[in-house]
Design an enzyme around this catalytic site. Sequence first.
Site, short mmCIF file in Angstrom:
data_model
loop_
_atom_site.label_atom_id
_atom_site.label_comp_id
_atom_site.label_asym_id
_atom_site.label_seq_id
_atom_site.Cartn_x
_atom_site.Cartn_y
_atom_site.Cartn_z
N CYS A 68 0.88 -1.16 0.00
CA CYS A 68 0.00 0.00 0.00
C CYS A 68 0.92 1.21 0.00
CB CYS A 68 -1.00 -0.01 1.16
SG CYS A 68 -0.36 0.35 2.81
N GLY A 71 2.68 1.12 3.35
CA GLY A 71 2.89 -0.24 3.84
C GLY A 71 2.29 -0.46 5.21
N HIS A 101 14.46 -14.03 11.62
CA HIS A 101 14.19 -13.88 13.04
C HIS A 101 12.72 -13.93 13.41
CE1 HIS A 101 18.28 -11.77 13.94
NE2 HIS A 101 18.42 -12.93 13.31
N ASN A 102 11.84 -13.49 12.50
CA ASN A 102 10.41 -13.39 12.82
C ASN A 102 9.55 -14.37 12.05
OD1 ASN A 102 11.41 -10.14 12.59
ND2 ASN A 102 10.81 -10.94 14.57
#
Length: 149
Positions: A68, A71, A101-102
């Site tokens: 978007c 974002g 990491h995520n």
Amino acid sequence: METKKIGIASDHAGYEMKEFLTGYLESKGFEVYDFGAPSAESFDYPDSAHPLACAVEKGELPMGIALCGSGNGISMTLNKHQGIRAALCWTPELAELARKHNNANICSLPARFIDNTTAVAIVDAYLGAEFEGGRHQRRIDKIPFAGAC
């Protein structure tokens, strides 16, 4: 070889970059599932974000790309879904860390603030990285909130 699948979603501000990235991903052998926007005419990001999030959450698609203007709006919407970890990435390094990491399953891009070259570098970093697990999994397990405020 199994076809690689990915979802992509945007609002009107991300439409042009979404179309560009769709072609790029297809050239890399991805089967791209487009959740909108259908054009550059005004289109609300939740109308494409929720269907993308549902497809990833249900396991119909392994991951997605969302765009978007900033974002932020599309990321906020995506992250309302418990099974989604959407990461707003404006550099390749952020995208790589979001995966490592995520374990981000959707990469969100700020279409009004990056160019197509940067978008490709971000998408490549996101797709090229793998979740490291370990201490990172422990942290991800703590994300869903079930307590009281």
